[in-house]
Design an enzyme around this catalytic site. Structure first.
Site, short mmCIF file in Angstrom:
data_model
loop_
_atom_site.label_atom_id
_atom_site.label_comp_id
_atom_site.label_asym_id
_atom_site.label_seq_id
_atom_site.Cartn_x
_atom_site.Cartn_y
_atom_site.Cartn_z
N ASP A 1 0.82 -1.22 0.00
CA ASP A 1 0.00 0.00 0.00
C ASP A 1 0.86 1.27 0.00
O ASP A 1 0.39 2.34 0.38
CB ASP A 1 -0.95 -0.01 1.21
CG ASP A 1 -0.18 -0.07 2.52
OD1 ASP A 1 1.05 -0.27 2.47
OD2 ASP A 1 -0.81 0.06 3.57
N HIS B 1 24.64 1.98 -17.14
CA HIS B 1 23.53 2.34 -16.26
C HIS B 1 23.69 1.75 -14.86
O HIS B 1 22.72 1.35 -14.22
CB HIS B 1 22.19 1.88 -16.88
CG HIS B 1 21.84 2.65 -18.12
ND1 HIS B 1 20.95 2.20 -19.05
CD2 HIS B 1 22.27 3.85 -18.56
CE1 HIS B 1 20.86 3.08 -20.04
NE2 HIS B 1 21.65 4.10 -19.76
N ASP C 1 27.37 10.29 -12.60
CA ASP C 1 26.39 10.87 -13.52
C ASP C 1 25.16 11.16 -12.67
O ASP C 1 24.43 10.25 -12.30
CB ASP C 1 26.08 9.88 -14.64
CG ASP C 1 25.15 10.46 -15.70
OD1 ASP C 1 24.52 11.53 -15.44
OD2 ASP C 1 25.03 9.86 -16.78
N ASP D 1 21.73 17.39 -15.88
CA ASP D 1 22.34 16.09 -16.20
C ASP D 1 23.84 16.29 -16.37
O ASP D 1 24.28 16.80 -17.41
CB ASP D 1 21.67 15.57 -17.49
CG ASP D 1 22.12 14.17 -17.86
OD1 ASP D 1 22.86 13.55 -17.09
OD2 ASP D 1 21.71 13.70 -18.94
N HIS E 1 27.54 4.87 -27.01
CA HIS E 1 26.31 5.67 -26.92
C HIS E 1 26.47 6.94 -27.73
O HIS E 1 27.53 7.21 -28.29
CB HIS E 1 25.94 5.97 -25.46
CG HIS E 1 26.98 6.71 -24.67
ND1 HIS E 1 27.18 8.06 -24.80
CD2 HIS E 1 27.88 6.28 -23.74
CE1 HIS E 1 28.14 8.43 -23.97
NE2 HIS E 1 28.59 7.37 -23.33
N HIS F 1 21.51 14.39 -25.91
CA HIS F 1 20.06 14.27 -26.05
C HIS F 1 19.46 15.61 -25.64
O HIS F 1 20.11 16.41 -24.96
CB HIS F 1 19.52 13.14 -25.17
CG HIS F 1 20.01 13.17 -23.74
ND1 HIS F 1 19.46 13.97 -22.78
CD2 HIS F 1 21.06 12.55 -23.14
CE1 HIS F 1 20.11 13.80 -21.64
NE2 HIS F 1 21.11 12.96 -21.82
N HIS G 1 15.74 12.86 -20.75
CA HIS G 1 15.81 12.63 -22.20
C HIS G 1 14.56 13.31 -22.74
O HIS G 1 13.49 12.71 -22.82
CB HIS G 1 15.84 11.14 -22.52
CG HIS G 1 17.06 10.46 -21.97
ND1 HIS G 1 17.16 9.11 -21.79
CD2 HIS G 1 18.26 10.97 -21.56
CE1 HIS G 1 18.36 8.82 -21.29
NE2 HIS G 1 19.03 9.93 -21.14
N GLU H 1 27.99 14.67 -24.10
CA GLU H 1 28.48 13.68 -23.15
C GLU H 1 29.26 12.54 -23.80
O GLU H 1 28.86 11.38 -23.72
CB GLU H 1 27.32 13.12 -22.34
CG GLU H 1 26.11 12.66 -23.15
CD GLU H 1 25.02 12.07 -22.25
OE1 GLU H 1 25.33 11.13 -21.50
OE2 GLU H 1 23.89 12.56 -22.28
N TYR I 1 34.92 3.68 -22.63
CA TYR I 1 34.76 2.62 -21.63
C TYR I 1 35.58 1.42 -22.09
O TYR I 1 35.29 0.84 -23.14
CB TYR I 1 33.28 2.25 -21.50
CG TYR I 1 32.40 3.48 -21.39
CD1 TYR I 1 32.16 4.10 -20.17
CD2 TYR I 1 31.87 4.08 -22.56
CE1 TYR I 1 31.39 5.26 -20.09
CE2 TYR I 1 31.11 5.24 -22.49
CZ TYR I 1 30.87 5.82 -21.25
OH TYR I 1 30.13 6.97 -21.20
N ARG J 1 33.27 9.43 -18.67
CA ARG J 1 32.28 10.21 -19.43
C ARG J 1 32.33 11.62 -18.86
O ARG J 1 32.53 11.81 -17.65
CB ARG J 1 30.87 9.62 -19.27
CG ARG J 1 29.79 10.42 -20.01
CD ARG J 1 28.47 9.66 -20.22
NE ARG J 1 27.77 9.31 -19.01
CZ ARG J 1 27.75 8.10 -18.47
NH1 ARG J 1 28.40 7.11 -19.06
NH2 ARG J 1 27.08 7.85 -17.35
N GLU K 1 30.05 15.09 -19.10
CA GLU K 1 28.74 15.53 -19.60
C GLU K 1 28.39 16.91 -19.07
O GLU K 1 28.42 17.14 -17.86
CB GLU K 1 27.66 14.53 -19.16
CG GLU K 1 26.25 14.96 -19.55
CD GLU K 1 25.20 13.91 -19.25
OE1 GLU K 1 25.39 13.11 -18.31
OE2 GLU K 1 24.18 13.90 -19.96
N1 GLY Z 1 21.96 10.44 -17.04
C1 GLY Z 1 21.31 10.02 -18.20
C2 GLY Z 1 22.06 10.44 -19.38
O1 GLY Z 1 23.14 10.95 -19.26
O2 GLY Z 1 21.58 10.34 -20.46
MN MN Z 2 22.67 12.67 -20.45
MN MN Z 3 23.88 11.85 -17.50
#
Ligand code: GLY
Ligand code: MN
Ligand code: MN
Length: 441
Positions: A39, A242, A259, A270, A349, A353, A360, A383, A387, A404, A406
């Protein structure tokens, strides 16, 4: 609550767009509440489209926009309920919502089926996100069938359903002044969180301790939540794109990839930073880090009005591919590596975005088959990353390095502005920031 005027401006704009297309009714519900277990609910988060048009954060609400000769906005929401308000908190109620949110007409959500059937009768079209929420798909279908059942009394059901997102996505893509101001504030909070994280991470500290510092910084500054699950990934975990467990104890020699970005008043930030937990970049880490930073600079240089969406990605990929060859991680000519996408083994990747209400964010990346040109007011991330997982054909010095970098970029009249630039990023800046923290500790 927020100033209602930007929301009213957006409603008027959507009404005008629907009017130009021959009129109709937009039906924009907010998100349902979601059960976490038994609940207990997840903390409620409104639907981004609904919020964009209303500024209203309560669950169980829908906005109806009737376009045509006398356009109007109608909100249906929960009635005031003194008993429930003791348990769950304040409700505006239809009358309060109408006044405070600048809506033309408001009703209790309990009569939504009747109101929908009445409003939809004789309309030329419906604008709705079909397929987004099965409960609402069913509700709309029922309302349409009610109108159809009244055919003999002269009512006609709308013959056309358009996806309201096609109009709203284009609107959301170019941020207005109030959105840009909010996103700057969200960015500043996240920058501060990353700065504190760099002074928390050390060998022996657990990833979750750094996560706690980051998310405390968000909340202490008034941000409602992380905009997405925070990734605090040390050593080999940085190569899991992720990774969100955030459970490992950091060791000397690790890089830490964070991140994390807050959501402030509905808007996301982000940011990713990668840095050595020991405070100094070592050999191969330094090489990979500098390569990713060079790739980011190359991408940022491409962000300007008129540039196609993909230009920053292409620029980042070219720099990364060249660097991976020079470091001996890839073989062959630059052309071959690019043509065969060999770089994807280490960079799998894309370089960014759209960013806004959703991390996103809404908005198409292509128009008529071509990458769409950037325009002032768009907000996007930049970003690039690299890796390197352990493998026989990879020199051991590079194993488990995940980097990374970003930032969030606002397209300006003649280029772009990185609104997250305050988080240390060059090798020197990171090392100095971390060393100064140690000195002051
Ligand atoms: N943190 C999600 C991305 O960088 O797209
Ligand atoms: Mn991002
Ligand atoms: Mn990110």
């Amino acid at each position: 609550m927020s100033d209602p005027s930007p929301f009213r401006t957006r409603r008027d704009r959507l009404l005008a767009l629907i009017g130009e297309r021959g009129g109709g009714v937009a039906v924009v519900p907010t998100a349902p509440e979601a059960i976490r277990n038994r609940d207990t609910h997840y903390r409620y988060r409104h639907d981004s489209y609904f919020y964009y048009l209303t500024g209203f954060r309560e669950p169980e609400a829908v906005l109806l926009l009737v376009a045509g000769d006398s356009p109007k906005s109608i909100l249906l929401c929960r009635e005031k309920d003194p008993e429930r308000e003791i348990w769950d908190g304040f409700r505006h109620g239809p009358e309060g919502a109408r006044e405070r949110f600048g809506i033309d007409e408001a009703h209790a959500i309990d009569i939504v089926d009747e109101v929908l059937a009445e409003i939809l009768a004789d309309q030329p079209a419906i604008y709705f996100s079909l397929g987004h929420d099965a409960t609402w798909d069913g509700r709309l279908t029922r309302a349409l069938n009610t109108v159809r059942a009244n055919a003999r009394s002269g009512a006609t059901a709308p013959p056309t359903i358009h996806d309201v997102r096609t109009l709203l996505d284009e609107m959301r893509l170019v941020k207005d002044d109030s959105e840009i101001a909010l996103m700057r504030r969200a960015a500043a909070i996240s920058v501060e969180a990353h700065r504190q994280a760099m002074r928390t991470a050390r060998p022996g500290v657990f990833e979750y301790e750094v996560e706690a510092v980051v998310e405390q910084a968000f909340r202490r500054a008034g941000a409602q939540a992380p905009a997405y699950p925070s990734i605090v990934a040390s050593g080999p975990n940085a190569c899991v794109l992720h990774y969100v467990e955030n459970e490992r104890r950091m060791a000397d020699g690790d890089l830490l990839l964070i991140d994390a970005g807050c959501e402030l008043d509905g808007y996301a930030s982000d940011i990713t930073r990668s840095f050595p937990v020991g405070g100094r970049f070592a050999g191969a880490q330094r090489d990979i880090y500098q390569l990713v930073l060079d790739a980011q600079h190359a991408a940022v240089r491409e962000i300007r009005p008129g540039a196609p969406w993909n230009a920053p990605h292409d620029a980042a990929v070219a720099v990364l591919a060249r660097g991976l060859i020079d470091l001996g991680l890839l073989n062959g000519s630059l052309d071959t590596v690019l043509e065969n996408h060999d770089y994807r083994r280490f960079y799998m990747h894309r370089t960014g975005h759209w960013l806004g209400l959703d991390v996103h964010d809404a908005g198409e990346y292509k128009q008529g088959g071509d990458w769409r040109p950037l325009t002032p007011g768009m907000m996007l991330t930049v970003e690039p990353g690299c890796y390197v997982r352990p493998a026989e054909d990879v020199p051991e010095a590079f194993w488990n390095i995940g980097v990374r970098i970003e930032d969030d970029a606002l397209v300006t009249a003649d280029g772009c502005e990185l609104i997250t630039a305050g988080a240390p990023k060059t090798i020197d800046d990171i090392e100095q920031w971390m060393a100064a923290g140690d000195a002051g500790a």
